[in-house]
Enzyme design. Structure first.
Site, PDB file in Angstrom:
ATOM      1  N   CYS A   1       7.175   0.423 -11.630  1.00 46.75           N
ATOM      2  CA  CYS A   1       7.746  -0.710 -10.958  1.00 46.75           C
ATOM      3  C   CYS A   1       8.528  -1.611 -11.928  1.00 46.75           C
ATOM      4  O   CYS A   1       9.521  -2.181 -11.549  1.00 46.75           O
ATOM      5  CB  CYS A   1       6.621  -1.464 -10.281  1.00 46.75           C
ATOM      6  SG  CYS A   1       7.130  -2.803  -9.281  1.00 46.75           S
TER       7      CYS A   1
ATOM      8  N   ARG B   1       5.698  -8.120  -9.785  1.00 51.59           N
ATOM      9  CA  ARG B   1       6.116  -6.987  -8.971  1.00 51.59           C
ATOM     10  C   ARG B   1       4.939  -6.113  -8.533  1.00 51.59           C
ATOM     11  O   ARG B   1       5.078  -5.289  -7.638  1.00 51.59           O
ATOM     12  CB  ARG B   1       7.120  -6.124  -9.759  1.00 51.59           C
ATOM     13  CG  ARG B   1       8.426  -6.830 -10.043  1.00 51.59           C
ATOM     14  CD  ARG B   1       9.253  -6.081 -11.065  1.00 51.59           C
ATOM     15  NE  ARG B   1       9.675  -4.781 -10.577  1.00 51.59           N
ATOM     16  CZ  ARG B   1      10.822  -4.529  -9.956  1.00 51.59           C
ATOM     17  NH1 ARG B   1      11.658  -5.527  -9.706  1.00 51.59           N
ATOM     18  NH2 ARG B   1      11.138  -3.319  -9.566  1.00 51.59           N
TER      19      ARG B   1
ATOM     20  N   TRP C   1       3.777   1.378 -10.499  1.00 53.71           N
ATOM     21  CA  TRP C   1       3.206   1.332  -9.153  1.00 53.71           C
ATOM     22  C   TRP C   1       3.222   2.778  -8.687  1.00 53.71           C
ATOM     23  O   TRP C   1       4.264   3.362  -8.459  1.00 53.71           O
ATOM     24  CB  TRP C   1       4.062   0.443  -8.254  1.00 53.71           C
ATOM     25  CG  TRP C   1       3.732   0.481  -6.783  1.00 53.71           C
ATOM     26  CD1 TRP C   1       4.157   1.403  -5.875  1.00 53.71           C
ATOM     27  CD2 TRP C   1       2.939  -0.446  -6.048  1.00 53.71           C
ATOM     28  NE1 TRP C   1       3.687   1.105  -4.630  1.00 53.71           N
ATOM     29  CE2 TRP C   1       2.935  -0.023  -4.700  1.00 53.71           C
ATOM     30  CE3 TRP C   1       2.232  -1.597  -6.390  1.00 53.71           C
ATOM     31  CZ2 TRP C   1       2.252  -0.707  -3.694  1.00 53.71           C
ATOM     32  CZ3 TRP C   1       1.556  -2.279  -5.389  1.00 53.71           C
ATOM     33  CH2 TRP C   1       1.574  -1.845  -4.071  1.00 53.71           C
TER      34      TRP C   1
ATOM     35  N   ASN D   1      11.845   4.237 -12.988  1.00 47.06           N
ATOM     36  CA  ASN D   1      11.538   3.711 -11.657  1.00 47.06           C
ATOM     37  C   ASN D   1      12.301   4.537 -10.638  1.00 47.06           C
ATOM     38  O   ASN D   1      13.446   4.929 -10.888  1.00 47.06           O
ATOM     39  CB  ASN D   1      11.967   2.252 -11.513  1.00 47.06           C
ATOM     40  CG  ASN D   1      11.050   1.307 -12.241  1.00 47.06           C
ATOM     41  OD1 ASN D   1       9.988   1.698 -12.717  1.00 47.06           O
ATOM     42  ND2 ASN D   1      11.460   0.055 -12.333  1.00 47.06           N
ATOM     43  N   GLY D   2      11.717   4.765  -9.464  1.00 48.05           N
ATOM     44  CA  GLY D   2      12.402   5.523  -8.424  1.00 48.05           C
ATOM     45  C   GLY D   2      11.619   6.758  -8.038  1.00 48.05           C
ATOM     46  O   GLY D   2      10.430   6.896  -8.369  1.00 48.05           O
TER      47      GLY D   2
ATOM     48  N   GLU E   1       4.975  -8.458  17.291  1.00 47.46           N
ATOM     49  CA  GLU E   1       5.163  -8.649  15.859  1.00 47.46           C
ATOM     50  C   GLU E   1       6.016  -9.883  15.572  1.00 47.46           C
ATOM     51  O   GLU E   1       5.725 -10.639  14.632  1.00 47.46           O
ATOM     52  CB  GLU E   1       5.796  -7.403  15.240  1.00 47.46           C
ATOM     53  CG  GLU E   1       6.137  -7.509  13.767  1.00 47.46           C
ATOM     54  CD  GLU E   1       4.951  -7.741  12.862  1.00 47.46           C
ATOM     55  OE1 GLU E   1       5.167  -8.133  11.705  1.00 47.46           O
ATOM     56  OE2 GLU E   1       3.797  -7.551  13.311  1.00 47.46           O
TER      57      GLU E   1
ATOM     58  N   LYS F   1       4.746 -13.084  13.345  1.00 48.10           N
ATOM     59  CA  LYS F   1       5.434 -13.602  12.158  1.00 48.10           C
ATOM     60  C   LYS F   1       5.647 -15.106  12.285  1.00 48.10           C
ATOM     61  O   LYS F   1       5.468 -15.852  11.319  1.00 48.10           O
ATOM     62  CB  LYS F   1       6.785 -12.900  11.967  1.00 48.10           C
ATOM     63  CG  LYS F   1       6.688 -11.544  11.337  1.00 48.10           C
ATOM     64  CD  LYS F   1       6.211 -11.634   9.906  1.00 48.10           C
ATOM     65  CE  LYS F   1       5.596 -10.326   9.455  1.00 48.10           C
ATOM     66  NZ  LYS F   1       4.269 -10.055  10.003  1.00 48.10           N
TER      67      LYS F   1
ATOM     68  N   GLU G   1       2.288 -16.897  11.855  1.00 47.76           N
ATOM     69  CA  GLU G   1       1.744 -16.710  10.505  1.00 47.76           C
ATOM     70  C   GLU G   1       2.330 -17.696   9.509  1.00 47.76           C
ATOM     71  O   GLU G   1       1.600 -18.273   8.688  1.00 47.76           O
ATOM     72  CB  GLU G   1       2.047 -15.293  10.002  1.00 47.76           C
ATOM     73  CG  GLU G   1       1.087 -14.221  10.434  1.00 47.76           C
ATOM     74  CD  GLU G   1       1.440 -12.885   9.803  1.00 47.76           C
ATOM     75  OE1 GLU G   1       0.528 -12.218   9.313  1.00 47.76           O
ATOM     76  OE2 GLU G   1       2.624 -12.503   9.807  1.00 47.76           O
TER      77      GLU G   1
ATOM     78  N   HIS H   1       2.404 -12.726  35.810  1.00 43.63           N
ATOM     79  CA  HIS H   1       0.958 -12.660  35.967  1.00 43.63           C
ATOM     80  C   HIS H   1       0.252 -13.697  35.095  1.00 43.63           C
ATOM     81  O   HIS H   1      -0.882 -13.475  34.647  1.00 43.63           O
ATOM     82  CB  HIS H   1       0.452 -11.256  35.643  1.00 43.63           C
ATOM     83  CG  HIS H   1       0.994 -10.210  36.551  1.00 43.63           C
ATOM     84  ND1 HIS H   1       0.436  -9.924  37.781  1.00 43.63           N
ATOM     85  CD2 HIS H   1       2.079  -9.403  36.443  1.00 43.63           C
ATOM     86  CE1 HIS H   1       1.131  -8.973  38.380  1.00 43.63           C
ATOM     87  NE2 HIS H   1       2.143  -8.637  37.581  1.00 43.63           N
TER      88      HIS H   1
ATOM     89  N   LYS I   1      -3.423 -11.386   1.487  1.00 44.10           N
ATOM     90  CA  LYS I   1      -2.553 -10.212   1.557  1.00 44.10           C
ATOM     91  C   LYS I   1      -3.329  -8.977   1.985  1.00 44.10           C
ATOM     92  O   LYS I   1      -2.847  -8.171   2.778  1.00 44.10           O
ATOM     93  CB  LYS I   1      -1.893  -9.968   0.191  1.00 44.10           C
ATOM     94  CG  LYS I   1      -0.880  -8.828   0.204  1.00 44.10           C
ATOM     95  CD  LYS I   1       0.290  -9.149   1.123  1.00 44.10           C
ATOM     96  CE  LYS I   1       1.284  -8.027   1.193  1.00 44.10           C
ATOM     97  NZ  LYS I   1       2.268  -8.235   2.267  1.00 44.10           N
TER      98      LYS I   1
END
Length: 615
Positions: A2, A27, A75, A101-102, A486, A490, A493, A509, A610
Site C-alpha cells: 500500500c 493508508r 496491504w 503496489n498494484g 444505502e 449514509k 451515519e 402503506h 470502522k
C-alpha cells in the site's frame, strides 16, 4: 499495496525510509520492510506488523547503511500477511530488490514459466515475479533501465514499481501503470513515494508520473522514458498542502477521497477477472469450480449494515441471471433463527474487514449446518477469509472513513461477477446478454471517472438548500430499493439526519403519512427501468400533491421527470443490472456534502466504529 518510499542521496537512508513509511501509515497495512546498501551488499529486513516493530527490530540489529534504499508497507492481496510475503522481494541471486503496489494479472502464468526455467520463489505474492523477470532481462542487457523496461513488456496489470540492483548502486528505476507514484526533487538527492505525505519532510518539489512512464533516478536528477523506449518530459510542481491535506491527497476528508477513488477500486476488483471478448468470469483466486456448486439449491447472503445492502442487490442479480433462489439475512438475525441450511446451500458472507462479529458467527453456524461458505471480504488474512470455504477479495484497498464507500461498490462488483459466473455455469444466461453486461461492467470505472466531478457540484448546491431538514425519505424500486436503503444509511451515519429508505410501492402503506413540505423525498427513477419507471413517476406525483419536495435521480435528458421533481440530478443511461453502481456514488456525495454543511465529523461520525468486532 500500500505504501512506497525510496531515496537516493547523502542523508541517513534508514531514517528517511522509516519516516517516509510513518507518514504513509494512514493508508492501512499489515507488514513492512526496507532494503538499502551495506558493505556486504543489499540488506533486506521485513516484519509482519507495524512500522514501530520494524524500527525496533532494526535498532536491535544495530544496522546502518547508505542509499539507495526502498521501503514498503503492504496491504495483502496475494498471500497472507506474513514476513515472507512482505516487500521488498528479491531475485534468485539476492542482487535485485523490488517494491510494488498494484496487481499483476498474469502473475500465475509468469510464475509457472519462471519456475520451469529454474527460478526459486519464496513468497506467495504476485510481486515476486517482477524481481525474477528483471533478473532474466539483466542477463541479456546488463543495463537496469533496459532490463526493467523489457520485464514490464511481459506484465499485464497495475503497478507502482521501484527497483534497485546491487551492481549499480547509483540508480533507482521506477515505473507506473494505473497505480500512483510521485518523485521528489532535492539538491543532489531524489525521492520516490506512492503518495505526497511521505516526501514533505524533505521536499515539496515533485513530479507526478503518468501511466506508462518509467524513470531512472540519479542523485543529479531524473531521466523519464516510456515502455517503447522513447524519452518523455514531465514538469515539476510545488506542493502547497500541509501534512494533513497531503495524507488525504488534497481532499478535505478521507471519505471524499475514497468516493473519488471508486473508479480505481472497481477497476482493481475487475482486473484479471472478466474477459471483455468472451465475457467469461475468472474467479480462480476463490478456486471456484463447477463441483463447488453441484446440487446447489439455495443461496443465502448474510451480512450487516452496508454489506447487507450489497446482499440485497445480490438477490436481484443472482435470481435473474443464475435462476437460483436467494435469501438475504442480517447476520445478527440469521444466527438466532435456526435457518433452514444444509449441504445444498451456499452461504455468501460479506464483510469489508472480515472481522464483523455477527457475520463471523453466522458463517460458523452455516458451516456447522453443512453449508458451503463463500466469503466476500476486503482484508486478506482476516478471520472470515480464513474460515470460509472459499473467498473472493474485493481489492478495494484500505478504507479510512468509517462510512463505507469504495468497499461497498467493490462488493457490488464482486456480486455482479458472481452472478455472471453462475449464470454461465448454470446455462441460464444467454451468451449475448452475458457479453453485453460484461462490456458494460468494464466501462463502469471510466463512466464513474467522468460522472463524479460532473455531478459533485450539483449535489453541493443541493446540500445548501436542504441541509437544515431533519427528516428524509429515500424511495426506490426493484434493484434500486437496496440503493435507497444505502443512501438513507449514509445520510444518517454522517449527517445525523433521520432518513428512511423504502420500497416505493410501500409508501402508501404508512410512510406517506410523513409527507409534508419539510420532509424531502429522494426518488431513484431511471427511465431505462421500464414499467418500474412509470410506477416511480406515480409515487413522485403522490409526494408532490402533498407539497413534499422531491430530489429525483434519473436519466439525463428526462424532461418529464425533471418537470415533476423539485430538483433533478441527471445520471447516464445504463442497464438495470448496473443501476446500483452508478446511483450509489451520487447518493454518497449528497450525504457527504450535507454532513460537511452541518459541520459534522465526516470521517469519524459519533458512536460508530470502522469494524464492529463485538456483538
Amino acid at each position: 499495496m500500500c505504501g512506497i518510499i525510496g531515496y537516493l542521496g547523502e542523508r541517513p537512508v534508514k531514517s528517511v525510509l522509516l519516516e517516509g513509511l510513518r507518514r504513509l501509515e494512514y493508508r492501512g497495512y499489515d507488514s513492512a520492510g526496507v532494503v538499502f546498501f551495506t558493505a556486504e551488499g543489499l540488506f533486506v529486513h521485513r516484519v509482519k506488523g507495524k512500522i514501530l516493530d520494524l524500527d525496533e527490530s532494526l535498532a536491535r540489529l544495530e544496522v546502518s547503511g547508505k542509499a539507495p534504499g526502498l521501503g514498503h508497507t503492504r496491504w495483502a492481496t496475494h498471500g497472507e500477511p506474513s514476513e515472507r510475503n512482505a516487500h521488498p522481494h528479491l531475485d534468485c541471486r539476492k542482487e535485485i530488490a523490488v517494491v510494488h503496489n498494484g496487481i499483476i494479472e498474469n502473475y500465475q502464468s509468469l510464475r509457472r514459466e519462471l519456475l520451469a526455467r529454474g527460478h526459486r520463489f519464496v513468497s506467495e505474492t504476485d510481486t515476486e515475479v517482477l524481481a525474477h523477470l528483471v533478473e532474466e532481462a539483466l542477463e541479456e542487457t546488463q543495463d537496469l533501465a533496459e532490463a526493467v523496461r523489457r520485464a514490464l513488456l511481459r506484465v499485464k496489470g497495475a503497478y507502482a514499481l521501484a527497483v534497485i540492483w546491487s551492481r549499480d548502486p547509483e540508480r533507482i528505476l521506477v515505473a507506473r501503470q494505473q497505480s500512483p507514484l510521485v518523485l521528489g526533487l532535492g539538491e543532489g538527492e531524489v525521492f520516490l513515494a506512492s503518495d505526497v505525505p511521505a516526501l514533505l519532510p524533505w521536499t515539496k518539489k515533485v513530479v507526478f508520473l503518468e501511466d506508462g512512464d518509467l524513470a531512472e533516478l540519479r542523485r543529479e536528477g531524473l531521466h523519464l522514458f516510456r515502455l517503447d523506449g522513447s524519452t518523455v518530459k514531465r514538469s515539476s510542481q510545488e506542493i502547497a498542502w500541509d501534512a494533513s491535506q497531503a495524507e488525504k491527497g488534497g481532499f478535505p476528508h478521507f471519505m471524499l477521497k475514497e468516493i473519488y477513488e471508486q473508479p480505481e477500486a472497481i477497476r482493481n476488483t475487475l482486473r484479471g477477472r472478466l474477459d471483455p471478448e468472451s465475457s467469461q468470469v475468472n474467479l480462480d483466486d476463490a478456486e471456484l469450480s463447477p463441483d463447488f456448486f453441484k446440487n446447489l439449491q439455495k443461496i443465502f447472503f448474510v451480512a450487516c449494515g452496508t454489506s447487507y445492502h450489497a446482499g440485497l442487490v445480490g438477490k436481484y442479480l443472482l435470481e435473474d441471471l443464475a435462476r437460483i433462489p436467494v435469501e438475504v439475512d442480517l447476520a445478527s438475525e440469521f444466527r438466532y433463527r435456526d435457518p433452514l441450511v444444509d449441504e445444498r446451500t451456499l452461504a455468501v458472507v460479506i464483510s469489508q474487514s472480515g472481522e464483523t462479529a455477527d457475520t463471523l458467527a453466522a458463517l460458523r453456524l452455516a458451516a456447522q449446518k453443512g453449508a458451503r461458505v463463500l466469503g466476500i471480504v476486503n482484508v486478506l488474512g482476516s478471520t472470515i477469509a480464513r474460515e470460509a470455504h472459499r473467498v473472493v477479495y474485493t481489492h478495494a484497498g484500505p478504507e479510512i472513513g468509517v462510512a463505507s464507500t469504495k468497499a461497498f461498490t467493490s462488493q457490488l462488483t464482486v456480486i455482479l461477477l458472481l452472478a455472471l459466473y453462475l449464470g454461465e455455469l448454470r446455462e441460464s444466461l444467454p451468451p449475448e446478454r452475458a457479453q453485453r453486461l460484461a462490456a458494460e461492467l468494464l466501462q463502469v470505472p471510466g463512466r464513474l471517472q467522468e460522472l463524479i466531478p460532473k455531478v459533485h457540484p450539483v449535489l453541493r448546491r443541493l446540500s445548501e438548500r436542504y441541509f437544515r431538514r431533519e427528516n428524509f425519505l429515500y424511495l426506490g424500486r426493484h434493484i434500486l430499493f437496496p440503493v435507497a436503503l444505502e443512501g438513507a444509511l449514509k445520510l444518517k451515519e454522517i449527517s445525523y439526519i433521520h432518513a428512511e429508505g423504502y420500497a416505493a410501492g410501500e409508501m402508501k402503506h404508512g410512510p406517506i403519512a410523513l409527507i409534508e413540505e419539510n420532509v424531502p423525498t429522494v426518488a431513484l427513477a431511471p427511465r431505462e427501468s421500464g414499467v418500474i419507471y412509470e410506477k416511480m413517476l406515480s409515487n413522485i406525483e403522490e409526494v408532490r400533491s402533498r407539497r413534499g419536495p422531491v430530489i429525483a435521480f434519473g436519466t439525463q435528458g428526462d424532461t418529464h421527470l425533471a418537470g415533476l421533481a423539485t430538483d433533478f440530478v441527471e445520471l447516464p443511461p445504463t442497464s438495470w443490472e448496473l443501476f446500483p453502481l452508478l446511483y450509489t456514488v451520487p447518493l454518497q456525495l449528497f450525504a457527504y456534502e450535507m454532513a460537511v454543511r452541518r459541520g459534522c465529523d465526516v470521517d469519524q461520525p459519533r458512536n460508530l466504529a470502522k469494524s464492529v468486532t463485538v456483538e
